[in-house]
Scaffold this active site. Sequence first.
Site, PDB file in Angstrom:
ATOM      1  N   HIS A 137     -14.631  -4.296 -40.262  1.00 26.72           N
ATOM      2  CA  HIS A 137     -13.609  -3.364 -39.928  1.00 26.72           C
ATOM      3  C   HIS A 137     -13.961  -1.988 -40.590  1.00 26.72           C
ATOM      4  CE1 HIS A 137     -10.812  -6.924 -41.773  1.00 26.72           C
ATOM      5  NE2 HIS A 137     -12.164  -7.673 -41.587  1.00 26.72           N
TER       6      HIS A 137
ATOM      7  N   ASP B  46     -12.376   6.448 -39.425  1.00 25.61           N
ATOM      8  CA  ASP B  46     -11.495   5.657 -40.271  1.00 25.61           C
ATOM      9  C   ASP B  46     -11.720   5.161 -38.872  1.00 25.61           C
ATOM     10  OD1 ASP B  46     -10.034   3.692 -41.913  1.00 25.61           O
ATOM     11  OD2 ASP B  46      -8.674   5.316 -42.296  1.00 25.61           O
TER      12      ASP B  46
HETATM   13  P1  ADQ Z   1      -9.039   0.932 -45.759  1.00 27.35           P
HETATM   14  O1  ADQ Z   1     -10.459   1.919 -45.883  1.00 27.35           O
HETATM   15  O2  ADQ Z   1      -8.465   0.413 -47.289  1.00 27.35           O
HETATM   16  O3  ADQ Z   1      -9.748  -0.217 -44.845  1.00 27.35           O
HETATM   17  P2  ADQ Z   1      -6.264   1.535 -44.085  1.00 27.35           P
HETATM   18  O4  ADQ Z   1      -6.859   0.599 -43.405  1.00 27.35           O
HETATM   19  O5  ADQ Z   1      -5.976   2.870 -44.726  1.00 27.35           O
HETATM   20  O6  ADQ Z   1      -8.014   1.656 -44.610  1.00 27.35           O
HETATM   21  O7  ADQ Z   1      -5.758   0.216 -45.159  1.00 27.35           O
HETATM   22  C1  ADQ Z   1      -5.129   1.215 -46.389  1.00 27.35           C
HETATM   23  C2  ADQ Z   1      -4.012   0.060 -47.447  1.00 27.35           C
HETATM   24  O8  ADQ Z   1      -3.809   0.370 -48.847  1.00 27.35           O
HETATM   25  C3  ADQ Z   1      -3.096   0.017 -46.469  1.00 27.35           C
HETATM   26  O9  ADQ Z   1      -2.094  -1.306 -46.692  1.00 27.35           O
HETATM   27  C4  ADQ Z   1      -2.135   0.771 -47.483  1.00 27.35           C
HETATM   28  O10 ADQ Z   1      -0.329   0.054 -47.001  1.00 27.35           O
HETATM   29  C5  ADQ Z   1      -2.071   0.678 -49.187  1.00 27.35           C
HETATM   30  N1  ADQ Z   1      -2.519   2.016 -49.987  1.00 27.35           N
HETATM   31  C6  ADQ Z   1      -2.584   2.718 -49.346  1.00 27.35           C
HETATM   32  N2  ADQ Z   1      -2.385   3.964 -50.025  1.00 27.35           N
HETATM   33  C7  ADQ Z   1      -1.643   3.420 -50.885  1.00 27.35           C
HETATM   34  C8  ADQ Z   1      -0.663   3.979 -52.259  1.00 27.35           C
HETATM   35  N3  ADQ Z   1      -0.884   5.226 -52.560  1.00 27.35           N
HETATM   36  N4  ADQ Z   1      -0.186   2.622 -52.925  1.00 27.35           N
HETATM   37  C9  ADQ Z   1       0.287   1.401 -52.602  1.00 27.35           C
HETATM   38  N5  ADQ Z   1      -0.623   1.020 -50.960  1.00 27.35           N
HETATM   39  C10 ADQ Z   1      -0.995   2.135 -50.568  1.00 27.35           C
HETATM   40  C11 ADQ Z   1     -10.789  -0.746 -44.320  1.00 27.35           C
HETATM   41  C12 ADQ Z   1     -10.848   0.825 -43.435  1.00 27.35           C
HETATM   42  C13 ADQ Z   1     -10.005   1.510 -42.180  1.00 27.35           C
HETATM   43  C14 ADQ Z   1      -9.623  -0.742 -41.440  1.00 27.35           C
HETATM   44  C15 ADQ Z   1      -9.012  -1.661 -42.765  1.00 27.35           C
HETATM   45  C16 ADQ Z   1      -8.497  -2.653 -41.729  1.00 27.35           C
HETATM   46  O11 ADQ Z   1     -11.599   1.426 -44.063  1.00 27.35           O
HETATM   47  O12 ADQ Z   1     -10.793   1.486 -41.206  1.00 27.35           O
HETATM   48  O13 ADQ Z   1      -8.059  -0.235 -41.443  1.00 27.35           O
HETATM   49  O14 ADQ Z   1      -9.681  -1.337 -43.763  1.00 27.35           O
HETATM   50  O15 ADQ Z   1      -9.587  -3.168 -40.934  1.00 27.35           O
END
Ligand code: ADQ
Length: 692
Positions: free
Chosen positions: A164, A371
């Site tokens: 991921h 990311d």
């Molecule tokens: P993450 O690094 O966690 O995931 P991301 O893909 O942006 O990053 O997902 C974050 C999730 O957390 C989203 O579903 C978002 O809605 C939720 N979120 C963020 N801030 C929030 C808040 N303040 N309150 C509630 N919810 C919140 C890892 C990798 C990424 C990759 C994913 C999936 O780092 O690059 O996209 O896995 O493979």
Amino acid sequence: MRTLIVSNRLPVSYARDGDELVGHQSAGGLATGLDRVQEEAEGWWIGWPGTPSDTTSEERAFVDRDLERQRMVPVWLTPGEVEGYYENVSNRVLWPLFHYLIQQLPLHIRDWGTYEHVNARFAAAVASIYRPGDRIWVHDYHLFLVPDMLRGLFPDANIGFFLHIPFPSSEVFRALPCRARLLEGMLGADLIGFHTAGYARQFNSSLLRILGLAPRVDRVQVGQREVRIGVFPMGVDAAGWAAAADAEKVPADLAPAERDEQAGALLLGVDRLDYTKGIPRRLLAFELLLETHPEFQGRVRLVQLAVPSRTTISAYEDFRTQIESLASRVNGRFGTAHWVPVHYLNRSLTQREVMALYRAADVMVVTPIRDGMNLVAKEFVASRVDNDGVLVLSEFTGAASELAEALRVNPFDVDQTAEALHRALVMSPDERSERMRALRHRVCSYDVHRWARTFLDSLERAGKDRPSPGPGMTPAEQLAPVIDRLCAAPELVLLLDYDGTLVGFAEVPELAYPDRALLELLHRLAARPGTTVHLVSGRTHETLDRWFGTLPLGLHAEHGAWSRPPGGSWEAIALPPQPWREKARVILEDFRTRTPGSLLEEKSSGLAWHYRGAEPEFGSFQANELRLHLRELLSNEPVEILPGEKVIELRPHGIGKGRVVAAVLAEAPPGAIMAALGDDRDRKSTRLNSSH
Ligand code: ADQ
């Protein structure tokens, strides 16, 4: 067919509510993407339940039962395992390194033993419920070793692995002390998936540089197995976000974010509080926007949500303090009694609340410094059923390789980011809606369900294509009946490789000449009634002629570029032009001078760099480097780069020992048995290491 999903965390978490532990389904990301898989394919999920550290044994028993009901298998971790495997190796080493933050690594990288041990515990948990025919899907960097461990337990299992996070450049990856073991761990899978083609390419170059394996774009041969390498950009539950978006309004308790004309335009950032997400530079860009475009002072605000994350790690604590002080600086500098420029919320919001903000935002600012994908960008787009709003997106996210209509920025360039924010704020409604429609088309058609389906379909195909052990190297005990058959054959055609088969390897190729005993043996073989003997070698025709010219053998030099039938004369096949030859020679010559003991061989049908005489470790290192160079340089040229025993050969397309096999076969008497014996294989054609 059952699917067993394996990830660090289960898609539920337990928190204490009064005296009781209560389970909550996790929302978003993997949990949403795979819930259908788990339902439809009667799947099981294996992972760490993440219960509070003071969970009692009665509570554990309750959680075990509760999870089993939901077809989940917990891997209970001790506090020491959590520290070593999760905090130290996964979060303090792998996470920063895979995001190119090599300076964040601890001075002394430790706890691999715990990482390996916990990976083995995950593999054992899978093994406890595995049934032949199940497919297994392992997720992410916490569990790099699990595919290989499972392959050891179940050689025929259908195993997939998905990463991921980004896969970094091999220059960065090779800093890891356990680099080879991690790659080998992943290679236990039949299919390895990444978010982008760039990550897959970087992985391939690490395979070559570190393990000396030469992938062919989307596959790599590992012993008898072929491992597929695929690109599967993860999406979001677009329909789910869109449906909710239709109904929602910004909740009243988020008053500062409420959309109203007086409050001005809303810029929004939503992130886990992580140093990869680029929040400090985003704040600087916002500050610069207010400075260089003062007309926006009092007319725009940035709402930044940051969910607390990995709070036990000091790098995260320092980072939080840095963001808070930057936010205060901007507010102190530009804020008024009626207007607060930055609203910083360091807490988790419900999915409903996040969605309401997505709907209210004028500009979504997604500017991570690195990311893997970034789902926030896609959730924002999925929520914009009104076809409005602008996405500012870092080019260092996986999402940037898909979402072309976003305003792309280099997050390290604060000036450019500030200008992009300005451009987003002044963009015409028509352009906004045109861009958003195109973004929505992409995000809605490649959603998370399609991602999971595509990966699992490819995994199934990769499993089906797995070759049966087949006629590979012939084990000694199987050889006797084969020899009996050959002896009894009325007509026998033998194809013999030379180096490594009839003679051992010597430091310098000229020294591996045939001795008297070998020449006599070949003579006797060729004189045997009903027997034709061919030597097939990569050597030049001059060399073969000097050594074997007087024997009644078929001779094939330079992998078949030159041939001489028994008793006949040499003929060269029409060689294709070699436009690449000059530039390749320059590189090989350079490696020859830089690698003491190595030498360059020129043949009419190509070039070869031999490093048998070099210091072994340095020679192998240089060989991998050379292959990387050549692959880049010659990617569009009609030439094959062939690694051999301490040699790298360059050979034009269309030349190969398989060609000799076809030609000899065409001349063989009807009913003849042909046996090919050698120590290597010709990728493009018939194997030469087995007897038929
Ligand atoms: P993450 O690094 O966690 O995931 P991301 O893909 O942006 O990053 O997902 C974050 C999730 O957390 C989203 O579903 C978002 O809605 C939720 N979120 C963020 N801030 C929030 C808040 N303040 N309150 C509630 N919810 C919140 C890892 C990798 C990424 C990759 C994913 C999936 O780092 O690059 O996209 O896995 O493979």
